[in-house]
Write a protein that holds these residues in place. Structure first.
Motif, PDB file in Angstrom:
ATOM      1  N   VAL A  51      -2.599  60.992 120.947  1.00  0.00           N
ATOM      2  CA  VAL A  51      -2.572  62.342 120.388  1.00  0.00           C
ATOM      3  C   VAL A  51      -1.204  62.605 119.755  1.00  0.00           C
ATOM      4  CG1 VAL A  51      -2.783  64.810 120.923  1.00  0.00           C
ATOM      5  CG2 VAL A  51      -4.159  63.136 122.184  1.00  0.00           C
ATOM      6  N   ASN A  52      -1.237  63.196 118.580  1.00  0.00           N
ATOM      7  CA  ASN A  52       0.014  63.590 117.939  1.00  0.00           C
ATOM      8  C   ASN A  52       0.488  64.897 118.591  1.00  0.00           C
ATOM      9  OD1 ASN A  52       2.123  64.394 116.294  1.00  0.00           O
ATOM     10  ND2 ASN A  52       1.091  63.812 114.390  1.00  0.00           N
ATOM     11  N   TYR A  53       1.517  64.766 119.428  1.00  0.00           N
ATOM     12  CA  TYR A  53       2.006  65.910 120.204  1.00  0.00           C
ATOM     13  C   TYR A  53       3.489  66.097 119.895  1.00  0.00           C
ATOM     14  CZ  TYR A  53       3.057  68.717 124.407  1.00  0.00           C
ATOM     15  OH  TYR A  53       3.469  69.713 125.286  1.00  0.00           O
ATOM     16  N   PHE A  54       3.800  67.107 119.093  1.00  0.00           N
ATOM     17  CA  PHE A  54       5.177  67.342 118.653  1.00  0.00           C
ATOM     18  C   PHE A  54       5.803  66.092 118.051  1.00  0.00           C
ATOM     19  CE2 PHE A  54       4.674  70.781 121.844  1.00  0.00           C
ATOM     20  CZ  PHE A  54       4.917  71.868 121.009  1.00  0.00           C
TER      21      PHE A  54
ATOM     22  N   VAL B  43       1.084  60.475 122.177  1.00  0.00           N
ATOM     23  CA  VAL B  43       0.985  60.549 123.639  1.00  0.00           C
ATOM     24  C   VAL B  43      -0.484  60.391 124.035  1.00  0.00           C
ATOM     25  CG1 VAL B  43       1.416  62.004 125.675  1.00  0.00           C
ATOM     26  CG2 VAL B  43       2.937  62.162 123.668  1.00  0.00           C
ATOM     27  N   PRO B  44      -0.800  59.599 125.080  1.00  0.00           N
ATOM     28  CA  PRO B  44      -2.201  59.462 125.481  1.00  0.00           C
ATOM     29  C   PRO B  44      -2.742  60.753 126.100  1.00  0.00           C
ATOM     30  CG  PRO B  44      -0.775  58.272 127.007  1.00  0.00           C
ATOM     31  CD  PRO B  44       0.084  58.729 125.874  1.00  0.00           C
ATOM     32  N   VAL B  45      -4.034  60.956 125.955  1.00  0.00           N
ATOM     33  CA  VAL B  45      -4.687  62.155 126.477  1.00  0.00           C
ATOM     34  C   VAL B  45      -4.400  62.346 127.964  1.00  0.00           C
ATOM     35  CG1 VAL B  45      -6.939  63.216 126.973  1.00  0.00           C
ATOM     36  CG2 VAL B  45      -6.530  62.126 124.753  1.00  0.00           C
ATOM     37  N   ASN B  46      -4.422  61.249 128.732  1.00  0.00           N
ATOM     38  CA  ASN B  46      -4.246  61.382 130.187  1.00  0.00           C
ATOM     39  C   ASN B  46      -2.840  61.804 130.607  1.00  0.00           C
ATOM     40  OD1 ASN B  46      -2.846  58.951 129.874  1.00  0.00           O
ATOM     41  ND2 ASN B  46      -4.532  57.713 130.667  1.00  0.00           N
ATOM     42  N   GLN B  47      -1.924  61.925 129.631  1.00  0.00           N
ATOM     43  CA  GLN B  47      -0.595  62.457 129.946  1.00  0.00           C
ATOM     44  C   GLN B  47      -0.450  63.907 129.498  1.00  0.00           C
ATOM     45  OE1 GLN B  47       2.709  59.972 128.769  1.00  0.00           O
ATOM     46  NE2 GLN B  47       1.748  58.115 129.573  1.00  0.00           N
ATOM     47  N   LEU B  48      -1.546  64.453 128.992  1.00  0.00           N
ATOM     48  CA  LEU B  48      -1.503  65.831 128.499  1.00  0.00           C
ATOM     49  C   LEU B  48      -2.403  66.777 129.313  1.00  0.00           C
ATOM     50  CD1 LEU B  48      -1.616  65.073 124.670  1.00  0.00           C
ATOM     51  CD2 LEU B  48       0.367  65.873 125.982  1.00  0.00           C
TER      52      LEU B  48
ATOM     53  N   THR C 114      -8.686  69.368 131.164  1.00  0.00           N
ATOM     54  CA  THR C 114      -7.908  70.605 131.330  1.00  0.00           C
ATOM     55  C   THR C 114      -6.497  70.326 130.839  1.00  0.00           C
ATOM     56  OG1 THR C 114      -9.237  71.209 133.261  1.00  0.00           O
ATOM     57  CG2 THR C 114      -7.135  72.360 132.965  1.00  0.00           C
ATOM     58  N   ILE C 115      -6.159  70.910 129.703  1.00  0.00           N
ATOM     59  CA  ILE C 115      -4.874  70.641 129.047  1.00  0.00           C
ATOM     60  C   ILE C 115      -3.775  71.516 129.650  1.00  0.00           C
ATOM     61  CG2 ILE C 115      -3.672  70.625 126.818  1.00  0.00           C
ATOM     62  CD1 ILE C 115      -5.926  68.581 127.029  1.00  0.00           C
ATOM     63  N   TRP C 116      -2.623  70.913 129.901  1.00  0.00           N
ATOM     64  CA  TRP C 116      -1.517  71.646 130.528  1.00  0.00           C
ATOM     65  C   TRP C 116      -0.796  72.566 129.537  1.00  0.00           C
ATOM     66  CZ3 TRP C 116      -0.283  66.157 132.379  1.00  0.00           C
ATOM     67  CH2 TRP C 116      -1.089  65.841 133.484  1.00  0.00           C
ATOM     68  N   ASP C 117      -0.706  72.126 128.286  1.00  0.00           N
ATOM     69  CA  ASP C 117      -0.014  72.913 127.258  1.00  0.00           C
ATOM     70  C   ASP C 117      -1.019  73.280 126.169  1.00  0.00           C
ATOM     71  OD1 ASP C 117       1.532  73.984 125.262  1.00  0.00           O
ATOM     72  OD2 ASP C 117       2.848  72.239 125.026  1.00  0.00           O
ATOM     73  N   LYS C 118      -1.235  74.562 125.970  1.00  0.00           N
ATOM     74  CA  LYS C 118      -2.243  75.005 124.982  1.00  0.00           C
ATOM     75  C   LYS C 118      -1.963  74.465 123.588  1.00  0.00           C
ATOM     76  CE  LYS C 118       0.071  79.419 124.003  1.00  0.00           C
ATOM     77  NZ  LYS C 118      -0.065  80.897 124.034  1.00  0.00           N
TER      78      LYS C 118
ATOM     79  N   VAL D 221      -4.099  71.357 122.677  1.00  0.00           N
ATOM     80  CA  VAL D 221      -5.567  71.420 122.646  1.00  0.00           C
ATOM     81  C   VAL D 221      -6.134  70.907 121.326  1.00  0.00           C
ATOM     82  CG1 VAL D 221      -7.562  72.966 122.662  1.00  0.00           C
ATOM     83  CG2 VAL D 221      -5.737  73.263 124.354  1.00  0.00           C
ATOM     84  N   THR D 222      -5.607  71.389 120.215  1.00  0.00           N
ATOM     85  CA  THR D 222      -6.123  70.983 118.904  1.00  0.00           C
ATOM     86  C   THR D 222      -5.961  69.482 118.683  1.00  0.00           C
ATOM     87  OG1 THR D 222      -5.622  73.159 117.959  1.00  0.00           O
ATOM     88  CG2 THR D 222      -5.921  71.330 116.411  1.00  0.00           C
ATOM     89  N   GLY D 223      -4.783  68.960 119.046  1.00  0.00           N
ATOM     90  CA  GLY D 223      -4.518  67.535 118.865  1.00  0.00           C
ATOM     91  C   GLY D 223      -5.438  66.661 119.702  1.00  0.00           C
TER      92      GLY D 223
END
Length: 206
Positions: free
Chosen positions: A64-67, A71-76, A90-94, A97-99
């Motif tokens: 996932v493109n995160y900032f 980053v893999p989904v399982n770390q988000l 269940t995403i920790w940082d809203k 979600v889109t990514g």
């Protein structure tokens, strides 16, 4: 669902009844190691065949493109399976979600994705009967390939035992005992392949 293969787990040791002759243990240990490698490869291949049952492994390692970092989904977020065919994330940082939603859609794994706040619902549609048939044939073909590998391992082990008997490093009695020990391991390996094949076919019918 990741297949779990159980190779022969006996602890039998075969030492020649004649002290001047060598033990057969090295030949049997070599076979055990080879069967373990075959089992691991089979588990990997059959586990990669999609069934009607979702697994968190199907999306957990998607990048996932995160900032501006991948980053893999399982770390988000946390991932769980909700029967019969949903993966709930269940995403920790809203902001992620889109990514995460986009990464699952882009993977083209057949999921329908819907976000509800910081919860993502990834639903795996049921397999069509035609697709079930195709995948059933595929897993049978994969299993047969590994049965051939098991048979080849058996033949190689017996050849080595026969060569040792020809060189008089083991006795004729040892050779017969060794053949029985080899067959016991091969039977266990084949039974395990059959068990996992049946489990996979059952998953495909869900």
């Amino acid at each position: 669902c990741r297949a779990r293969i159980t190779p022969y787990a006996g602890r039998d040791e075969f030492k020649s009844a004649h002290p001047a002759y060598e033990s057969m243990d090295p030949y049997l240990k070599e076979l055990d190691e080879r069967l373990k490698i075959i089992a691991a490869k089979f588990a990997e291949e059959i586990g990669a065949v999609r069934s009607g049952r979702p697994s968190v492994d199907m999306v957990g390692n998607l990048q996932v493109n995160y900032f501006e970092q991948m980053v893999p989904v399982n770390q988000l977020g946390t991932l769980s399976v909700v029967p019969p065919r949903e993966i709930r994330i269940t995403i920790w940082d809203k902001n992620a979600v889109t990514g995460v939603s986009k990464a699952i859609e882009d993977a083209k794994a057949g999921f329908s994705v819907a976000a509800e706040g910081t919860i993502i619902h990834a639903n795996l549609p049921a397999l069509s009967n035609e697709r079930r048939e195709e995948l059933g044939k595929l897993v049978k073909k994969v299993t047969e390939k590994f049965r051939i590998e098991v048979r080849s391992a058996r033949e190689d082990a017996i050849k080595k035992l026969k060569a040792a008997e020809d060189k008089k490093t083991i006795t004729e009695d040892d050779l017969e005992s060794g053949k029985e020990a080899v067959q016991k391991r091969v039977n266990a390996a084949n039974e395990s392949l059959e068990t996992e094949l049946n489990k996979k076919i059952a998953e495909l019918s869900e």
